[in-house]
Design an enzyme around this catalytic site. Sequence first.
Site, mmCIF file in Angstrom:
data_model
loop_
_atom_site.group_PDB
_atom_site.id
_atom_site.type_symbol
_atom_site.label_atom_id
_atom_site.label_comp_id
_atom_site.label_asym_id
_atom_site.label_seq_id
_atom_site.Cartn_x
_atom_site.Cartn_y
_atom_site.Cartn_z
ATOM 1 C CB SER A 1 -0.916 0.011 1.232
ATOM 2 O OG SER A 1 -1.754 -1.116 1.242
ATOM 3 C CG ASN B 1 0.319 0.940 5.504
ATOM 4 O OD1 ASN B 1 0.938 1.027 6.556
ATOM 5 N ND2 ASN B 1 -0.728 0.144 5.356
ATOM 6 C CE1 TYR C 1 -5.623 3.410 -2.819
ATOM 7 C CE2 TYR C 1 -6.415 1.758 -1.293
ATOM 8 C CZ TYR C 1 -5.387 2.492 -1.816
ATOM 9 O OH TYR C 1 -4.103 2.313 -1.347
ATOM 10 C CB CYS D 1 -13.702 -2.097 -6.505
ATOM 11 S SG CYS D 1 -15.209 -2.418 -5.550
ATOM 12 C CB ALA D 2 -8.438 -0.729 -7.888
ATOM 13 C CD GLU D 3 -5.815 -2.692 -2.624
ATOM 14 O OE1 GLU D 3 -6.656 -2.850 -1.709
ATOM 15 O OE2 GLU D 3 -4.646 -2.346 -2.408
ATOM 16 C CE1 TYR E 1 -2.053 -4.846 2.497
ATOM 17 C CE2 TYR E 1 -3.752 -5.006 4.183
ATOM 18 C CZ TYR E 1 -2.905 -4.234 3.396
ATOM 19 O OH TYR E 1 -2.910 -2.876 3.517
#
Length: 235
Positions: A33, A36, A173, A175-177, A197
Amino acid sequence: MTTAIAGVFAVHPYTPHCQVIHDEGDHAVIGISSGNGYFTHERVLDLANWGLEHFRQVDLIWTDLHVAEMFEALGYPPVEAQRKAVKNLRGVRAKVTGAVGFLDPEGKRLRGRPMSALLEIPAYQRIRTRLDDLLTADPEFREVCDQLAARFLAGKLNGQPPTDRQREVCIKYVCAEVPLFLDTPAILDVPSSLNCYHQALPLAELLYARGYGLRASRNQGHAIINPVDTQEQPA
Protein backbone atom coordinates in the site's frame (compact mmCIF):
# COMPACT_ATOMS: atom_id res chain seq x y z
CA MET A 1 -6.90 -21.42 10.50
CA THR A 2 -3.40 -22.87 10.77
CA THR A 3 -0.25 -20.97 11.67
CA ALA A 4 3.30 -21.65 10.54
CA ILE A 5 6.48 -19.73 11.28
CA ALA A 6 8.34 -19.10 8.02
CA GLY A 7 11.58 -17.15 8.30
CA VAL A 8 10.85 -13.82 9.98
CA PHE A 9 7.13 -14.02 9.28
CA ALA A 10 4.22 -15.87 10.80
CA VAL A 11 1.96 -17.19 8.05
CA HIS A 12 -1.78 -17.72 8.59
CA PRO A 13 -3.45 -19.35 5.56
CA TYR A 14 -7.11 -18.39 5.74
CA THR A 15 -8.56 -21.87 5.15
CA PRO A 16 -7.18 -25.42 4.91
CA HIS A 17 -7.41 -25.10 1.13
CA CYS A 18 -5.39 -21.88 1.32
CA GLN A 19 -2.80 -23.91 3.22
CA VAL A 20 -2.66 -26.34 0.29
CA ILE A 21 -2.07 -23.47 -2.13
CA HIS A 22 0.63 -22.12 0.18
CA ASP A 23 2.32 -25.52 0.28
CA GLU A 24 2.15 -25.90 -3.52
CA GLY A 25 4.37 -22.81 -3.72
CA ASP A 26 3.47 -21.77 -7.26
CA HIS A 27 3.00 -18.04 -6.81
CA ALA A 28 2.46 -15.33 -4.23
CA VAL A 29 1.14 -11.85 -4.77
CA ILE A 30 2.07 -9.39 -2.03
CA GLY A 31 0.14 -6.14 -1.93
CA ILE A 32 2.11 -3.00 -1.01
CA SER A 33 0.00 0.00 0.00
CA SER A 34 1.22 3.48 -0.84
CA GLY A 35 1.56 5.90 2.05
CA ASN A 36 1.36 3.10 4.64
CA GLY A 37 4.11 3.33 7.24
CA TYR A 38 4.06 -0.45 7.72
CA PHE A 39 5.79 -0.88 4.35
CA THR A 40 9.27 0.42 5.07
CA HIS A 41 12.18 -0.29 2.71
CA GLU A 42 13.34 -3.06 5.04
CA ARG A 43 9.85 -4.56 5.36
CA VAL A 44 9.31 -4.67 1.59
CA LEU A 45 12.72 -6.31 1.14
CA ASP A 46 11.92 -8.88 3.86
CA LEU A 47 8.53 -9.65 2.28
CA ALA A 48 10.10 -10.15 -1.13
CA ASN A 49 12.79 -12.38 0.33
CA TRP A 50 10.18 -14.42 2.21
CA GLY A 51 8.23 -14.85 -1.00
CA LEU A 52 11.25 -16.08 -2.92
CA GLU A 53 12.05 -18.59 -0.19
CA HIS A 54 8.61 -20.21 -0.42
CA PHE A 55 7.25 -19.63 -3.96
CA ARG A 56 8.50 -20.19 -7.48
CA GLN A 57 7.21 -16.77 -8.56
CA VAL A 58 6.38 -13.61 -6.61
CA ASP A 59 4.66 -10.38 -7.64
CA LEU A 60 4.92 -7.26 -5.52
CA ILE A 61 2.01 -5.06 -6.57
CA TRP A 62 1.56 -1.55 -5.27
CA THR A 63 -1.66 0.44 -5.35
CA ASP A 64 -1.51 3.45 -7.64
CA LEU A 65 -5.16 3.83 -8.69
CA HIS A 66 -7.48 6.53 -7.28
CA VAL A 67 -4.80 7.80 -4.88
CA ALA A 68 -5.07 11.48 -5.88
CA GLU A 69 -8.87 11.17 -5.88
CA MET A 70 -8.71 9.91 -2.32
CA PHE A 71 -6.58 12.83 -1.13
CA GLU A 72 -8.95 15.25 -2.84
CA ALA A 73 -11.97 13.57 -1.23
CA LEU A 74 -10.25 13.98 2.14
CA GLY A 75 -10.19 17.73 1.61
CA TYR A 76 -6.92 18.53 -0.15
CA PRO A 77 -7.08 21.01 -3.05
CA PRO A 78 -6.67 19.26 -6.41
CA VAL A 79 -3.09 20.42 -6.98
CA GLU A 80 -2.02 19.44 -3.47
CA ALA A 81 -3.83 16.11 -3.74
CA GLN A 82 -1.94 15.33 -6.94
CA ARG A 83 1.35 16.38 -5.38
CA LYS A 84 0.82 14.12 -2.37
CA ALA A 85 -0.18 11.21 -4.58
CA VAL A 86 2.94 11.61 -6.73
CA LYS A 87 5.14 11.75 -3.63
CA ASN A 88 3.56 8.65 -2.07
CA LEU A 89 3.71 6.66 -5.28
CA ARG A 90 7.31 7.65 -5.93
CA GLY A 91 8.19 6.35 -2.48
CA VAL A 92 6.43 2.99 -2.77
CA ARG A 93 7.76 2.45 -6.29
CA ALA A 94 11.31 3.02 -5.02
CA LYS A 95 10.82 0.44 -2.27
CA VAL A 96 9.48 -2.20 -4.64
CA THR A 97 11.96 -1.63 -7.45
CA GLY A 98 14.76 -1.53 -4.90
CA ALA A 99 13.76 -4.95 -3.53
CA VAL A 100 13.47 -6.44 -7.02
CA GLY A 101 16.79 -4.96 -8.11
CA PHE A 102 18.56 -6.34 -5.05
CA LEU A 103 17.04 -9.83 -4.95
CA ASP A 104 16.30 -10.65 -8.60
CA PRO A 105 17.59 -7.95 -10.95
CA GLU A 106 16.75 -10.01 -14.05
CA GLY A 107 13.15 -10.43 -12.91
CA LYS A 108 13.10 -14.18 -13.44
CA ARG A 109 11.13 -14.98 -10.28
CA LEU A 110 10.38 -11.63 -8.63
CA ARG A 111 8.42 -8.87 -10.36
CA GLY A 112 7.28 -5.48 -9.17
CA ARG A 113 4.44 -3.62 -10.85
CA PRO A 114 1.77 -1.01 -10.12
CA MET A 115 -1.90 -1.95 -10.02
CA SER A 116 -2.44 0.19 -13.12
CA ALA A 117 -0.31 -2.28 -15.12
CA LEU A 118 -3.16 -4.79 -14.76
CA LEU A 119 -5.79 -2.59 -16.39
CA GLU A 120 -5.11 -3.86 -19.91
CA ILE A 121 -5.27 -7.55 -18.95
CA PRO A 122 -8.59 -9.03 -20.17
CA ALA A 123 -9.13 -11.22 -17.09
CA TYR A 124 -8.69 -8.20 -14.80
CA GLN A 125 -11.08 -6.14 -16.94
CA ARG A 126 -13.69 -8.90 -16.86
CA ILE A 127 -13.54 -9.30 -13.07
CA ARG A 128 -13.53 -5.53 -12.47
CA THR A 129 -16.65 -5.09 -14.65
CA ARG A 130 -18.39 -7.83 -12.70
CA LEU A 131 -17.55 -6.11 -9.42
CA ASP A 132 -19.06 -2.84 -10.65
CA ASP A 133 -22.29 -4.72 -11.38
CA LEU A 134 -22.25 -6.43 -7.97
CA LEU A 135 -21.93 -3.12 -6.13
CA THR A 136 -25.54 -2.41 -7.10
CA ALA A 137 -26.89 -5.96 -7.43
CA ASP A 138 -25.32 -7.79 -4.46
CA PRO A 139 -26.12 -6.30 -1.02
CA GLU A 140 -23.64 -8.66 0.68
CA PHE A 141 -20.72 -7.49 -1.46
CA ARG A 142 -21.74 -3.85 -1.09
CA GLU A 143 -21.86 -4.23 2.70
CA VAL A 144 -18.36 -5.68 2.78
CA CYS A 145 -17.07 -2.84 0.60
CA ASP A 146 -18.73 -0.33 2.92
CA GLN A 147 -17.02 -2.00 5.88
CA LEU A 148 -13.64 -1.82 4.17
CA ALA A 149 -14.19 1.83 3.30
CA ALA A 150 -15.23 2.68 6.86
CA ARG A 151 -12.18 0.88 8.22
CA PHE A 152 -9.85 2.71 5.85
CA LEU A 153 -11.39 6.12 6.53
CA ALA A 154 -11.72 5.73 10.30
CA GLY A 155 -8.11 6.70 10.94
CA LYS A 156 -8.20 9.67 8.57
CA LEU A 157 -11.31 11.59 9.61
CA ASN A 158 -10.73 12.18 13.34
CA GLY A 159 -13.99 10.52 14.29
CA GLN A 160 -16.09 12.36 11.74
CA PRO A 161 -18.49 10.29 9.59
CA PRO A 162 -17.38 9.95 5.96
CA THR A 163 -19.16 11.84 3.25
CA ASP A 164 -20.76 10.02 0.33
CA ARG A 165 -17.93 11.23 -1.91
CA GLN A 166 -15.28 9.88 0.46
CA ARG A 167 -17.05 6.55 0.73
CA GLU A 168 -17.46 6.14 -3.02
CA VAL A 169 -13.84 7.02 -3.84
CA CYS A 170 -12.64 4.64 -1.16
CA ILE A 171 -14.80 1.83 -2.58
CA LYS A 172 -13.29 2.46 -6.03
CA TYR A 173 -9.85 2.18 -4.42
CA VAL A 174 -10.85 -1.09 -2.72
CA CYS A 175 -12.44 -2.60 -5.83
CA ALA A 176 -9.27 -2.01 -7.83
CA GLU A 177 -7.56 -4.56 -5.55
CA VAL A 178 -10.36 -7.11 -5.25
CA PRO A 179 -9.63 -8.96 -8.54
CA LEU A 180 -6.32 -10.12 -7.04
CA PHE A 181 -8.25 -11.68 -4.15
CA LEU A 182 -10.63 -13.39 -6.56
CA ASP A 183 -8.53 -14.88 -9.35
CA THR A 184 -4.88 -13.90 -9.56
CA PRO A 185 -4.09 -17.10 -11.53
CA ALA A 186 -6.31 -15.95 -14.40
CA ILE A 187 -4.95 -12.41 -14.31
CA LEU A 188 -1.24 -13.24 -14.09
CA ASP A 189 -1.32 -16.64 -15.83
CA VAL A 190 0.00 -18.76 -12.95
CA PRO A 191 -1.20 -22.24 -11.80
CA SER A 192 -2.24 -21.10 -8.32
CA SER A 193 -1.60 -18.07 -6.17
CA LEU A 194 -1.58 -17.01 -2.54
CA ASN A 195 -2.63 -13.39 -1.93
CA CYS A 196 -0.73 -12.11 1.10
CA TYR A 197 -1.49 -9.15 3.35
CA HIS A 198 -0.66 -8.19 6.92
CA GLN A 199 -4.22 -7.65 8.20
CA ALA A 200 -7.38 -9.71 8.36
CA LEU A 201 -9.95 -8.26 5.95
CA PRO A 202 -13.75 -8.62 5.96
CA LEU A 203 -13.46 -9.41 2.27
CA ALA A 204 -11.86 -12.78 3.04
CA GLU A 205 -14.88 -13.84 5.11
CA LEU A 206 -17.05 -13.33 2.03
CA LEU A 207 -14.74 -14.83 -0.58
CA TYR A 208 -14.05 -18.04 1.35
CA ALA A 209 -17.52 -18.64 2.77
CA ARG A 210 -19.51 -21.74 1.87
CA GLY A 211 -22.44 -21.56 -0.51
CA TYR A 212 -23.14 -19.26 -3.42
CA GLY A 213 -22.18 -15.67 -4.07
CA LEU A 214 -18.93 -13.90 -4.83
CA ARG A 215 -16.22 -16.49 -4.13
CA ALA A 216 -12.50 -16.82 -4.79
CA SER A 217 -11.49 -19.18 -7.58
CA ARG A 218 -10.48 -22.72 -6.69
CA ASN A 219 -6.78 -22.03 -7.24
CA GLN A 220 -6.79 -18.70 -5.37
CA GLY A 221 -5.69 -18.58 -1.74
CA HIS A 222 -5.27 -15.92 0.91
CA ALA A 223 -2.95 -15.65 3.91
CA ILE A 224 -2.18 -13.12 6.59
CA ILE A 225 1.56 -12.72 7.15
CA ASN A 226 3.16 -10.74 9.96
CA PRO A 227 6.62 -10.26 11.40
CA VAL A 228 6.92 -12.79 14.20
CA ASP A 229 7.53 -10.15 16.86
CA THR A 230 4.41 -8.11 15.96
CA GLN A 231 2.13 -10.72 14.47
CA GLU A 232 -1.56 -10.05 14.49
CA GLN A 233 -3.62 -13.02 15.63
CA PRO A 234 -6.51 -13.31 13.19
CA ALA A 235 -10.00 -13.86 14.52
